[in-house]
Design a protein around this motif. Structure first.
Motif, mmCIF file in Angstrom:
data_model
loop_
_atom_site.group_PDB
_atom_site.id
_atom_site.type_symbol
_atom_site.label_atom_id
_atom_site.label_comp_id
_atom_site.label_asym_id
_atom_site.label_seq_id
_atom_site.Cartn_x
_atom_site.Cartn_y
_atom_site.Cartn_z
ATOM 1 N N TYR A 17 0.818 -1.216 0.000
ATOM 2 C CA TYR A 17 0.000 0.000 0.000
ATOM 3 C C TYR A 17 0.853 1.268 0.000
ATOM 4 O O TYR A 17 0.406 2.324 0.433
ATOM 5 C CB TYR A 17 -0.919 -0.004 1.230
ATOM 6 N N ASP A 19 1.589 3.337 -2.235
ATOM 7 C CA ASP A 19 1.055 4.460 -3.009
ATOM 8 C C ASP A 19 -0.366 4.829 -2.598
ATOM 9 O O ASP A 19 -1.000 5.680 -3.235
ATOM 10 C CB ASP A 19 1.082 4.133 -4.505
ATOM 11 N N ALA A 20 -0.878 4.196 -1.543
ATOM 12 C CA ALA A 20 -2.246 4.464 -1.096
ATOM 13 C C ALA A 20 -2.321 5.807 -0.375
ATOM 14 O O ALA A 20 -1.308 6.389 0.027
ATOM 15 C CB ALA A 20 -2.713 3.343 -0.172
ATOM 16 N N SER A 21 -3.549 6.297 -0.211
ATOM 17 C CA SER A 21 -3.760 7.530 0.538
ATOM 18 C C SER A 21 -3.567 7.253 2.026
ATOM 19 O O SER A 21 -4.264 6.401 2.588
ATOM 20 C CB SER A 21 -5.170 8.063 0.283
ATOM 21 N N PRO A 22 -2.645 7.955 2.692
ATOM 22 C CA PRO A 22 -2.459 7.733 4.131
ATOM 23 C C PRO A 22 -3.741 7.946 4.933
ATOM 24 O O PRO A 22 -3.996 7.235 5.907
ATOM 25 C CB PRO A 22 -1.382 8.755 4.502
ATOM 26 N N SER A 23 -4.550 8.938 4.537
ATOM 27 C CA SER A 23 -5.791 9.190 5.276
ATOM 28 C C SER A 23 -6.764 8.026 5.134
ATOM 29 O O SER A 23 -7.477 7.682 6.085
ATOM 30 C CB SER A 23 -6.443 10.485 4.794
ATOM 31 N N ASP A 24 -6.773 7.376 3.951
ATOM 32 C CA ASP A 24 -7.633 6.203 3.770
ATOM 33 C C ASP A 24 -7.167 5.057 4.663
ATOM 34 O O ASP A 24 -7.982 4.356 5.271
ATOM 35 C CB ASP A 24 -7.626 5.755 2.306
ATOM 36 N N ALA A 41 -0.506 4.455 8.649
ATOM 37 C CA ALA A 41 -0.651 5.655 7.818
ATOM 38 C C ALA A 41 0.586 6.538 7.910
ATOM 39 O O ALA A 41 1.033 7.113 6.912
ATOM 40 C CB ALA A 41 -1.892 6.432 8.250
ATOM 41 N N ASP A 45 2.749 7.640 4.732
ATOM 42 C CA ASP A 45 2.917 9.071 4.486
ATOM 43 C C ASP A 45 4.403 9.443 4.502
ATOM 44 O O ASP A 45 4.878 10.193 3.644
ATOM 45 C CB ASP A 45 2.164 9.875 5.547
ATOM 46 N N GLN A 48 6.168 8.345 1.324
ATOM 47 C CA GLN A 48 5.807 9.187 0.190
ATOM 48 C C GLN A 48 6.515 10.536 0.260
ATOM 49 O O GLN A 48 6.954 11.068 -0.767
ATOM 50 C CB GLN A 48 4.285 9.364 0.144
#
Length: 395
Positions: A17, A19-24, A41, A45, A48
Motif C-alpha cells: 500500500y 502508493d495508497a492515501s495515508p488518510s484512507d 498511515a 505518508d 511518500q
C-alpha cells in the motif's frame, strides 16, 4: 518507536500500500493487533514524503519513518550531497542537531567519523535503526542535547555542523540570535572543540546581518533547487581573516551552476544600463538572494534594464547564464498596452513595477499559464513596459 512495524508481515503490507492515501489507511481497521492504523498511515505518508526528498532511502527495506515534521524539516538528497562536498575527506564531524539524520548520512560519505546528536530520544532511536539498516558503520548516535554532549566531550573535531531551530515556543523567529541553539552565543565553545563550523540557516535570514555577528566566516553558500532558495550555509574557519567568498549554487537535475564573488567586487562593480536586446535573462533566486546584481551582469557581459530591475539583456545569447533565458518577442510600453497586446494567456512576472501580478491580470484580462511570458518592469529610461518573451530550454 514501535518495533512491531519492522516485522515482515507489516513491512509487506506497507510495501503493498505504499502508493495508497495515508488518510484512507488511517480510517481502515488495522490487520495487525500491535500496529494501529494511525501508525501504518504514518509509515506510508513518511515514505511518500521521503520519495520526494531522499528517494534512495525508499528503495531500502526496513526504513522507519518518523512523524511528518521531521521529514518536512530534513534536508533533501540534492542539498545533502552538496554539503558533503564541503567537508574534507577523512575528517571528524559532529552534527549537533541531527534530526532525521539526512545530513549526517551524507557527511558520512566524506568524513571518516560522524557523531550524530539528537535531543528527541524517540527520533534518535529511529535514526540509529535507519543508519544500521542503511549499512553505515562510521556514524555514532548520541541521544541528548548536542550542546551538552559537546561540552562534556573531550574529543576535538574537524567540523561542527549545526542546523538551529527557527521555531521557538511554536513561534517562527528570524534573527540568528533568537534561534535554538543560539550559535552566536556559543561560538567560543564551538571553536574550542573544532576548527570549522558549518551552519545551515534559514533562506529568509539577512546575510549581511549574519556576517556582522559570526566570527571568521570564510564562505557563504546560497542553495537553490528549481529556482527555490532552500538553504544558506555559513562556513567559519578559526582565524580566517580574508574576504568572505559568496557562492550562489543553482542545483539542477544533472549538474550544478555556481557563481562565486565577494562583496568588495560587487560594491566596486558598475552596471551597464541600456535598452532591451534580443535576449532577456532572469537570474536564479540563489543569485538575487546572494546579492550578485552588478557583478553578475559584468561577468557575463550583459546590459541591465534598470538599476533596480534585476533583469538583463544582450544581443547575443549567453547560454551559460545561471537562470532563465528568454527570447524577446516584443516590448509594449504601458501607456499603449491595451491597444498593443493581444496575449490573453501568459505567465506574468513583475520586476520593479508598481502593480501586483493579480492586479495586472485583472486590469488587462490575462489568464495564467501557457508558453508566453510577460515581464512587467521598469526600463533604463524609467518607462514602464511589458516585455513579451518566450523561454529558451536549458542546455
Amino acid at each position: 518507536m514501535n518495533k512491531a512495524i519492522l516485522l515482515q508481515p507489516v513491512q509487506d503490507f506497507l510495501h503493498q500500500y505504499r502508493d495508497a492515501s495515508p488518510s484512507d489507511i488511517a480510517l481502515r481497521k488495522s490487520p495487525f493487533s500491535d500496529v494501529p492504523s494511525s501508525a501504518l498511515a504514518q509509515q506510508i505518508d513518511g515514505r511518500q514524503r521521503a520519495a520526494r526528498k531522499i528517494a534512495p532511502w525508499t528503495l531500502v527495506a526496513g526504513i522507519y519513518y518518523p512523524e511528518k515534521l521531521s521529514l518536512e524539516q530534513c534536508s533533501s538528497e540534492e542539498t545533502g550531497h552538496f554539503k558533503a562536498s564541503l567537508i574534507r575527506r577523512g575528517t571528524k564531524l559532529i552534527d549537533l542537531t541531527g534530526g532525521f539524520g539526512v545530513d549526517s548520512f551524507y557527511f558520512a560519505s566524506t568524513a571518516a567519523e560522524v557523531s550524530y546528536c539528537e535531543r528527541n530520544n524517540d527520533l534518535a532511536e529511529i535514526v540509529a535503526h535507519n543508519f544500521q539498516t542503511l549499512g553505515l558503520e562510521n556514524i555514532g548516535c548520541h541521544p541528548g542535547d548536542g550542546l551538552s554532549l559537546l561540552k562534556a566531550s573531550n574529543e576535538h573535531f574537524d567540523y561542527i555542523y549545526i542546523d538551529p531551530s527557527r521555531r521557538v515556543q511554536q513561534q517562527k523567529v528570524f534573527r540568528l540570535q533568537d534561534c535554538e541553539p543560539n550559535i552566536v552565543e556559543h561560538q567560543t565553545l564551538f571553536f574550542s572543540k573544532a576548527r570549522c563550523i558549518l551552519s545551515k540557516l534559514a533562506p529568509l535570514l539577512d546575510i549581511s546581518l549574519a556576517l556582522q555577528t559570526l566570527q571568521y566566516v570564510k564562505a557563504v553558500y546560497v542553495l537553490s533547487v528549481q529556482n527555490d532558495c532552500k538553504e544558506l550555509l555559513f562556513l567559519q574557519e578559526q582565524g580566517y581573516e580574508g574576504d568572505v567568498q559568496v557562492h550562489a549554487v543553482r542545483i539542477l537535475p544533472q549538474r550544478r551552476q555556481i557563481f562565486s564573488f565577494n562583496y568588495a567586487e560587487e560594491q566596486a562593480a558598475e552596471s551597464s544600463l541600456g535598452p532591451l536586446g534580443a535576449y532577456l535573462y532572469d537570474p536564479d533566486v540563489a543569485l538575487t538572494k546572494a546579492g550578485a546584481f552588478k557583478s553578475l551582469g559584468n561577468r557575463f557581459g550583459l546590459t541591465k534594464l534598470h538599476p533596480h530591475t534585476h533583469l538583463y539583456t544582450s544581443a547575443r545569447l549567453q547560454a551559460d547564464f545561471p537562470g532563465r533565458r528568454f527570447q524577446v518577442m516584443a516590448v509594449h510600453p504601458l501607456r499603449s498596452l491595451k491597444k498593443g497586446i493581444c496575449i490573453r494567456k501568459a505567465n506574468v512576472i513583475t520586476k520593479n513595477f508598481p502593480l501586483r501580478v493579480e492586479d495586472i491580470r485583472k486590469k488587462f484580462k490575462i489568464a495564467d499559464g501557457g508558453e508566453d511570458f510577460l515581464f512587467f518592469c521598469t526600463l533604463h529610461n524609467g518607462e514602464h513596459a511589458a516585455i513579451h518573451a518566450q523561454r529558451l530550454p536549458e542546455e
